[in-house]
Design a protein around this motif. Sequence first.
Motif, short mmCIF file in Angstrom:
data_model
loop_
_atom_site.label_atom_id
_atom_site.label_comp_id
_atom_site.label_asym_id
_atom_site.label_seq_id
_atom_site.Cartn_x
_atom_site.Cartn_y
_atom_site.Cartn_z
N ARG A 164 0.86 -1.28 -0.10
CA ARG A 164 0.21 0.08 -0.36
C ARG A 164 1.10 1.27 -0.16
NH1 ARG A 164 -1.30 3.96 2.93
NH2 ARG A 164 -0.42 3.39 4.22
N ILE A 165 2.18 1.27 0.42
CA ILE A 165 3.04 2.55 1.15
C ILE A 165 3.58 2.49 -0.10
CG2 ILE A 165 5.35 3.62 2.22
CD1 ILE A 165 4.85 1.95 4.40
N ILE A 166 4.35 1.58 -1.55
CA ILE A 166 4.15 1.67 -2.38
C ILE A 166 3.53 2.29 -3.45
CG2 ILE A 166 5.70 0.91 -4.82
CD1 ILE A 166 7.04 -1.40 -2.57
N SER A 167 2.26 1.62 -3.51
CA SER A 167 1.25 2.41 -3.80
C SER A 167 0.92 3.43 -4.28
CB SER A 167 -0.07 1.25 -4.23
OG SER A 167 0.29 0.70 -4.53
N ASP A 168 0.79 4.16 -2.81
CA ASP A 168 0.31 5.66 -2.63
C ASP A 168 1.02 6.41 -3.60
OD1 ASP A 168 -2.33 4.45 -1.33
OD2 ASP A 168 -1.59 4.73 0.40
N PHE A 169 2.79 5.98 -2.99
CA PHE A 169 3.46 6.85 -3.06
C PHE A 169 3.68 6.93 -4.62
CE2 PHE A 169 8.11 7.14 -4.63
CZ PHE A 169 8.99 8.38 -4.70
N PHE A 170 3.57 5.64 -5.72
CA PHE A 170 3.50 5.66 -7.19
C PHE A 170 2.45 6.77 -7.41
CE2 PHE A 170 7.35 3.42 -6.42
CZ PHE A 170 8.35 3.65 -7.34
N GLU A 171 1.61 6.72 -6.49
CA GLU A 171 0.17 7.53 -7.54
C GLU A 171 -0.08 9.25 -6.97
OE1 GLU A 171 -4.73 7.09 -6.66
OE2 GLU A 171 -3.28 5.81 -5.42
N ARG A 172 0.41 9.43 -6.07
CA ARG A 172 0.76 10.91 -5.46
C ARG A 172 1.89 11.24 -6.05
NH1 ARG A 172 -1.84 9.29 0.34
NH2 ARG A 172 -4.03 8.32 -0.47
N ASN A 173 2.84 11.07 -5.98
CA ASN A 173 3.95 11.48 -6.33
C ASN A 173 4.91 11.66 -7.94
OD1 ASN A 173 5.27 12.32 -3.45
ND2 ASN A 173 4.42 10.81 -2.97
N SER A 174 5.58 12.30 -8.17
CA SER A 174 6.06 12.36 -8.82
C SER A 174 7.97 11.57 -8.53
CB SER A 174 6.51 13.31 -9.75
OG SER A 174 7.44 14.54 -9.39
N SER A 175 8.76 11.00 -10.05
CA SER A 175 9.56 10.34 -9.28
C SER A 175 11.01 9.85 -10.39
CB SER A 175 9.77 8.73 -8.10
OG SER A 175 10.92 8.29 -8.54
N SER A 176 12.00 9.95 -10.59
CA SER A 176 12.83 9.15 -11.03
C SER A 176 12.83 8.09 -11.19
CB SER A 176 14.13 10.04 -10.89
OG SER A 176 14.84 9.60 -9.36
N ILE A 177 12.40 7.49 -10.49
CA ILE A 177 12.74 5.81 -10.47
C ILE A 177 12.06 5.93 -11.85
CG2 ILE A 177 11.42 3.49 -8.97
CD1 ILE A 177 13.98 4.68 -7.66
N TRP A 178 12.09 4.75 -12.74
CA TRP A 178 11.44 4.33 -13.67
C TRP A 178 11.62 2.71 -14.02
CZ3 TRP A 178 14.73 0.93 -16.61
CH2 TRP A 178 15.57 0.81 -16.68
N SER A 179 12.51 1.72 -13.03
CA SER A 179 12.17 0.62 -12.61
C SER A 179 12.34 0.14 -11.37
CB SER A 179 13.36 -0.29 -13.31
OG SER A 179 14.27 -1.39 -12.96
N LEU A 180 11.20 -0.57 -10.84
CA LEU A 180 11.04 -1.30 -9.43
C LEU A 180 11.20 -2.70 -9.50
CD1 LEU A 180 11.01 -0.83 -6.51
CD2 LEU A 180 8.62 -0.16 -6.59
N GLU A 181 12.03 -3.53 -9.04
CA GLU A 181 11.45 -5.03 -8.88
C GLU A 181 11.13 -5.46 -7.35
OE1 GLU A 181 14.14 -8.96 -9.58
OE2 GLU A 181 14.70 -7.45 -10.27
N LEU A 182 9.47 -5.84 -7.05
CA LEU A 182 9.10 -6.29 -6.14
C LEU A 182 8.84 -7.78 -5.80
CD1 LEU A 182 6.47 -3.04 -6.01
CD2 LEU A 182 7.74 -3.16 -4.98
N SER A 183 9.45 -8.81 -7.17
CA SER A 183 8.78 -9.78 -6.66
C SER A 183 9.42 -10.74 -5.65
CB SER A 183 9.53 -10.90 -7.91
OG SER A 183 11.57 -9.98 -8.02
N ALA A 184 8.28 -11.28 -5.17
CA ALA A 184 8.44 -11.51 -4.08
C ALA A 184 7.29 -12.82 -3.50
CB ALA A 184 7.90 -10.49 -2.53
N ILE A 185 7.87 -13.49 -2.22
CA ILE A 185 6.69 -14.66 -1.97
C ILE A 185 6.04 -14.77 -0.61
CG2 ILE A 185 6.94 -17.33 -0.95
CD1 ILE A 185 9.57 -18.06 -1.94
N ASN A 186 5.00 -13.91 -1.59
CA ASN A 186 3.72 -13.04 -0.88
C ASN A 186 3.56 -13.94 0.36
OD1 ASN A 186 1.59 -11.35 0.26
ND2 ASN A 186 1.23 -10.58 -2.02
N VAL A 187 3.25 -13.48 1.24
CA VAL A 187 2.54 -13.88 2.25
C VAL A 187 0.68 -14.06 2.94
CG1 VAL A 187 3.85 -15.50 3.44
CG2 VAL A 187 3.51 -13.51 4.06
N GLY A 188 0.69 -12.92 1.98
CA GLY A 188 -0.98 -12.09 2.43
C GLY A 188 -1.32 -11.23 1.84
#
Length: 452
Positions: A162-186
């Motif tokens: 949620r924190i990541i999603s909210d950040f990219f929804e509300r802010n401009s950023s120089s980030i163009w590649s963000l890797e989030l692959s994971a074993i998601n438990v929830g």
Amino acid sequence: MDNDKPLQPETEDEIEIEPVRQSSDKMLYCEAESPPTVEKVKPARENSETDLEIEDDEKFFTTGQKELYLEACKLMGVVPVSYFIRNMEESYVNLNHHGLGPRGTKAIAIALVSNMAVTKLELEDNCIMEEGVLSLVEMLQENYYLQEMNISNNHLGLEGARIISDFFERNSSSIWSLELSAINVGLTSLDLSWNNFHTRGAVALCNGLRGNVTLTKLDLSMNGFGNEVALALGEVLRLNRCLVYLDIGGNDIGNEGASKISKGLESNESLRVLKLFLNPINMDGAILLILAIKRNPKSRMEELDISNVLVSEQFMKTLDGVYAVHPQLDVVFKAVQGLSPKKTIFLLTNPMKLIQSYADQHKITIVDFFKSLNPTGTMKMSVDEFQKAMIEQNKVPLNQYQVREVIKKLDEKTGMVNFRSAQAPRRSPFSARGPGWADFLEHDEAIATSLV
């Protein structure tokens, strides 16, 4: 007298000079011969203060990168990472598997707020959790040089996502590649619609989804990916065994993209709903999609939404063949081109006449027909079970659209259909008790006749 003369110091060292007062807040260290530093001015930004700032904003401008990081580690109570100290002025920093934890990550984030050298940061497998994610997004609000970041396998959890999603929804950023692959438990549901993803960011997201084992619902609508991302989505559908609902409407995906998605549908065994509305797909792309489902004997697709596509009678014939293999499937399109108005009315709005004809031939009522489809023999049935029973029964062949019309007439708007709605006897349209099923049928025929 000599005693009347004021005493003079014997040496220059004894001269007492009041030192210039300096605020201790202006310096992090009082070490001798501290290295000269270059003032780094952050771009003006409203409400840019974050809890990554140490005591006083001026410290970011007067302290060297190394000293700043060491002070941050001291405040966080963590051991400094020597590799980071040696490489913090390089463009690529790999801190994978360093056991940073949330506090160690925060120390790194503090040091990177004013760093202009690092453009790619690897933080995989550091157990940063949601607290570390918060520190990183706060850093990204100030740092305009970091472009690529890997924070996969870090126990981010639902709150971290949620924190990541909210950040990219509300802010401009120089980030163009963000890797989030994971074993998601929830995380089971994720809505990233209307986020204006760039192609590379969307591809990175898809790469993380290929092996995800918990996410079942994903909304990526209204992001404008284009056909290039459709290739990555096809790979997601080919490899993912968990996703049930995928909304990629409004993403500028054309027939080329539909072809790539079709490759994934040929082997996918979990997806049930695929929404592709508001994409520039025409009938050719639609045929690729439904044939891909037909070729997959293990497909569980229940809804394909291409509701802005005009189809032909030939498409309908092809679709009938798909329905024969996958009776649970419902393809939603805009309309059928080339059909006469009378045939269109019959195809879409006159299923009750067919059922009434069958009932008359077998000397039963329509209610008896419906009750025969219910294993319990009662007058009510869930909409889902009724829809499945209507599609699978072979007494009165009906297509998906005709079945939908029957459900509309029987639906109580509670998730249940009530067969009592079908038991009204034939009456005159002027009857005070209102029209029955026969009147609806005659009304449909009248409409069809008037349109021819």
